[in-house]
Every structure is written in structure tokens, then in C-alpha cells.
Design an enzyme around this catalytic site. Structure first.
Site, PDB file in Angstrom:
ATOM      1  N   LYS A   1      17.897   2.162  -9.275  1.00  0.00           N
ATOM      2  CA  LYS A   1      17.970   1.360  -8.056  1.00  0.00           C
ATOM      3  C   LYS A   1      17.073   0.151  -8.266  1.00  0.00           C
ATOM      4  CE  LYS A   1      16.260   0.506  -4.387  1.00  0.00           C
ATOM      5  NZ  LYS A   1      15.803  -0.831  -3.815  1.00  0.00           N
TER       6      LYS A   1
ATOM      7  N   GLY B   1       5.974   2.096  -6.756  1.00  0.00           N
ATOM      8  CA  GLY B   1       5.922   1.466  -5.439  1.00  0.00           C
ATOM      9  C   GLY B   1       4.751   1.992  -4.632  1.00  0.00           C
ATOM     10  N   SER B   2       4.945   2.042  -3.341  1.00  0.00           N
ATOM     11  CA  SER B   2       3.840   2.356  -2.434  1.00  0.00           C
ATOM     12  C   SER B   2       3.539   3.846  -2.392  1.00  0.00           C
ATOM     13  CB  SER B   2       4.180   1.873  -1.017  1.00  0.00           C
ATOM     14  OG  SER B   2       5.171   2.702  -0.433  1.00  0.00           O
TER      15      SER B   2
ATOM     16  N   VAL C   1       5.812   5.748   0.283  1.00  0.00           N
ATOM     17  CA  VAL C   1       7.145   6.122  -0.203  1.00  0.00           C
ATOM     18  C   VAL C   1       7.032   7.191  -1.277  1.00  0.00           C
ATOM     19  CG1 VAL C   1       9.235   5.278  -1.347  1.00  0.00           C
ATOM     20  CG2 VAL C   1       8.123   3.882   0.400  1.00  0.00           C
ATOM     21  N   GLY C   2       5.998   7.119  -2.100  1.00  0.00           N
ATOM     22  CA  GLY C   2       5.798   8.134  -3.127  1.00  0.00           C
ATOM     23  C   GLY C   2       5.638   9.527  -2.542  1.00  0.00           C
TER      24      GLY C   2
ATOM     25  N   GLU D   1       4.332   6.140  -9.920  1.00  0.00           N
ATOM     26  CA  GLU D   1       3.320   5.123 -10.226  1.00  0.00           C
ATOM     27  C   GLU D   1       3.100   4.346  -8.938  1.00  0.00           C
ATOM     28  OE1 GLU D   1       2.390   1.280 -13.079  1.00  0.00           O
ATOM     29  OE2 GLU D   1       4.438   1.959 -12.813  1.00  0.00           O
TER      30      GLU D   1
ATOM     31  N   CYS E   1      -0.172  -3.273 -10.575  1.00  0.00           N
ATOM     32  CA  CYS E   1      -0.662  -1.932 -10.260  1.00  0.00           C
ATOM     33  C   CYS E   1      -2.142  -1.798 -10.601  1.00  0.00           C
ATOM     34  CB  CYS E   1       0.145  -0.887 -11.020  1.00  0.00           C
ATOM     35  SG  CYS E   1       1.899  -0.902 -10.601  1.00  0.00           S
TER      36      CYS E   1
ATOM     37  N   GLN F   1       5.698  -9.532   2.430  1.00  0.00           N
ATOM     38  CA  GLN F   1       4.467  -9.234   1.697  1.00  0.00           C
ATOM     39  C   GLN F   1       3.369 -10.233   2.047  1.00  0.00           C
ATOM     40  OE1 GLN F   1       3.684  -6.654   0.011  1.00  0.00           O
ATOM     41  NE2 GLN F   1       1.692  -7.382  -0.684  1.00  0.00           N
TER      42      GLN F   1
END
Length: 355
Positions: free
Chosen positions: A177, A230-231, A234-235, A252, A286, A331
Site C-alpha cells: 500500500k 508510520g505512527s 496506527v502501529g 517501524e 525516523c 502535517q
């Protein structure tokens, strides 16, 4: 825009296709706010088709030797190198970073691809002793199956390479995605993989937004592994949803990285390191240094040096600029909100702090 088509489609089972619903969204140039192109807006039906294609193609791909898979992926990596100027232009347009930065990132993706292709000749297992006489234990590496790969927009071509090359080398098929802010970068890589000989269905690229496209991919029962960048919020959701069916999960997520400056440090070099860590790639890294911890005795001097360097930075998309824009308006507003909240909590802004 020339290198970017008017519509960036999905790439499923070796074919470019629109979303089943026909829905689209705009891809915005973060440097000037212009519309770069329209993007297929995928939903659960599109995800289902891509996963089905990946599942059907995975066994034959896994039956190839690791060396054979590596040879195909080497051709893909070489094609990325040969088309680095075209890819770098796409990356620069979608992210707002300079051509030089985009080209460096593209060559990094090429190097990663070459490394992983070579791993096909070092596909080691392990042989161990056994508690039973006249027996040995042999550990073999085997593919997981279908990998759901969800990437971020901060370093788009590198993010594609970091997830796609290892997954495919190990005999998995993949449904990626793409980040909604950098769809054309994923699209061009999917085409390159296909042209390099990756069989139809082995690598599928989906466009779309997180809730409509990313979540159905995470939830799909035939996705055996989910790798997400990502965030943290969401992780956590991904770990819970994929963990429910015991799918493997690789996350990550964002960090709050400390950079410690001791009292015996070279302060000029330390200040340079702080600025590079905090501002390179517009801070969208990151490993970006978001907390600077300094000894009392050098605190004031280091603070002065960092402020001076920050005030000298030049914002823009050209090669002589120090950093480009952040990826989107949302953002930017998040960052401004964080500054206002910090001020409300007692922080002092020493320079900048506004749009």
C-alpha cells in the site's frame, strides 16, 4: 507533469488498473500546492483482488531458487539505477525535496536492491547437534507467504526498496500500500519490477488512503505478514488486528530520539550534528533528533550555535536549499499545533516557530 501520468493507477497481477469504484483523489505538490495528478482510491474490493493475485503467484515464485529470485531482483535494481534521473524527478515532485536529495535516495534504493539480490547466494540455514544419537537438526528458511507492506512518504523510493526487495528475495509475494502522498514513486517501481521479470502477481502496488485501503490489507485473512512504517497509534492498531490471527508483524514507528552532548564535545561539530539530525529531509526521519540533552556547562554555548545555524537555513526545493517543505498541509498544521501547545506548557521559542 511529464514523468507522472495524469492518473496513477493500481498495479495488480501485472496490470495497471483503476480502483474498482472509479474513485480518485488528488496528489498535491507540497512545494507549491499544485495538483500533480489524480490517484486511484482503493477500497476493500481492490485489496481483495490484489491479495488473491499475490496468493496465487506466491508458490511458483517460492519454487524458484533463491539465486534465481536474486538474479531477477538484480535486474530490477539495475533498472532503478539506469532510470535514476526519471525516478528522482518523480520523488522530488512528490516530496518537495531537491533533485540531488531525490537522486541520492534513488541510488540508495539501488544499492539496497543489489545487496538483497546478492543475499540469494547466501541464503543460509543452520545445522545443529541433536540430543538423539546419529541425528542432526537442520533449520531451513522458508517463505512466510503473502506480505502486506505499508510504507511512509518521507523517503518514498527507499521505503519501497527496504520492504519489497527482502520480501521478494525470500520467496514471498507482496501487496504494497503506497503512501498516499507519494503514489507515483510506488507506481514506477512496480512497473520496473514487472519489466525486469518479476512474475505477474508477485508484487502488487495499491494506491489509496489508510482507512479505506491500508486497514483492509491489515485485516485480510490471507495476509501472512504485515510490515508497517508510520505512527505509533496506527502501529498499535495493526499489532492488535494482525495479532488476532497470529500474522507476523513488523513495525517501524515514530520515536522521541535523544541526542546527548557532553561537556568535552567539539561544540562546532555537535551543533552541526544537531542541525543535520533535526532538519535534514525537513525533519521527516525516523531517527530525527527531537530531544537535545546537553551538560549544564556547555548548554548556553550549544544553544547559541544551534539557533545561529537554524536561522541560516534556506527553505526550498532546489539543490542549494537546505531543506524542502513537509509532505502535506495536515502535517504542517500538526507541527504548528505542537509548537503552540509547547508554548502553553511553558516552552520558549528562540527562533522561527511560525509558518
Amino acid at each position: 507533469m511529464g514523468v507522472i501520468p495524469d492518473l496513477v493507477p493500481n498495479f495488480i497481477d501485472g496490470e495497471e488498473v483503476e480502483a474498482a469504484s472509479g474513485a480518485r483523489f488528488d496528489n498535491i505538490n507540497p512545494h507549491n500546492g499544485s495538483v500533480l495528478c489524480q490517484v486511484a482510491s482503493s477500497e476493500a474490493e481492490d485489496i481483495g483482488r490484489a491479495v488473491e493475485a499475490a496468493k496465487a503467484a506466491q508458490e511458483a515464485w517460492a519454487d524458484l531458487t533463491p539465486v534465481a529470485r536474486g538474479d531477477i531482483l538484480r535486474e530490477a535494481a539495475l533498472a532503478i539505477r539506469d532510470r535514476r534521473d526519471e525516478i528522482a524527478e518523480i520523488v522530488a515532485l512528490e516530496t518537495g525535496k531537491s533533485i540531488d536529495d531525490a537522486r541520492g535516495e534513488t541510488l540508495g534504493a539501488f544499492e539496497l536492491g543489489m545487496f538483497m539480490a546478492g543475499e540469494g547466494r547466501r541464503y543460509f540455514g543452520r545445522t545443529c547437534t541433536s540430543a538423539n544419537p546419529n541425528r542432526e537438526v537442520i533449520i531451513l528458511r522458508q517463505p512466510v507467504g503473502v506480505c502486506g507492506l505499508i510504507i511512509a512518504a518521507n523517503t518514498p523510493i527507499a521505503n519501497v526498496a527496504w520492504k519489497a526487495f527482502p520480501a521478494l528475495l525470500c520467496g514471498n509475494s507482496a501487496v504494497m500500500k503506497c503512501a498516499e502522498d507519494t503514489p507515483a514513486t510506488g507506481w514506477i517501481v512496480a512497473k520496473i519490477f514487472h519489466e525486469a521479470g518479476v512474475p505477474a502477481g508477485v508484487f502488487n502496488m495499491l494506491q489509496g488512503l489508510g482507512p479505506q485501503a491500508g486497514q483492509p490489507l491489515v485485516e485480510h485473512a490471507d495476509v501472512d505478514l504485515v510490515s508497517f512504517t508510520g505512527s505509533a497509534a496506527v502501529g498499535r492498531m495493526i499489532a492488535a488486528v494482525a495479532g488476532e490471527r497470529l500474522a507476523k508483524v513488523i513495525l517501524e514507528l515514530g520515536g522521541k530520539n535523544p541526542l546527548v552532548v557532553c561537556d568535552d564535545a567539539n561544540l562546532e561539530k555537535a551543533a552541526d550534528a544537531v542541525i543535520l539530525s533535526a532538519f535534514s529531509n525537513a525533519g521527516q526521519r525516523c531517527a530525527s533528533g527531537s530531544r537535545i540533552i546537553a551538560f549544564d556547562s556547555i548548554y548556553d554555548d550549544l544553544k547559541r550555535m544551534v539557533v545561529e545555524r537554524a536561522e541560516s537555513l534556506k527553505l526550498g526545493p532546489d539543490n542549494d536549499d537546505d531543506l524542502g517543505p513537509v509532505i502535506n498541509e495536515r502535517q504542517l498544521q500538526n507541527m504548528l499545533t505542537a509548537i503552540r501547545q509547547a508554548q502553553a506548557d511553558g516552552a520558549r521559542v528562540l527562533t522561527g516557530g511560525h509558518r
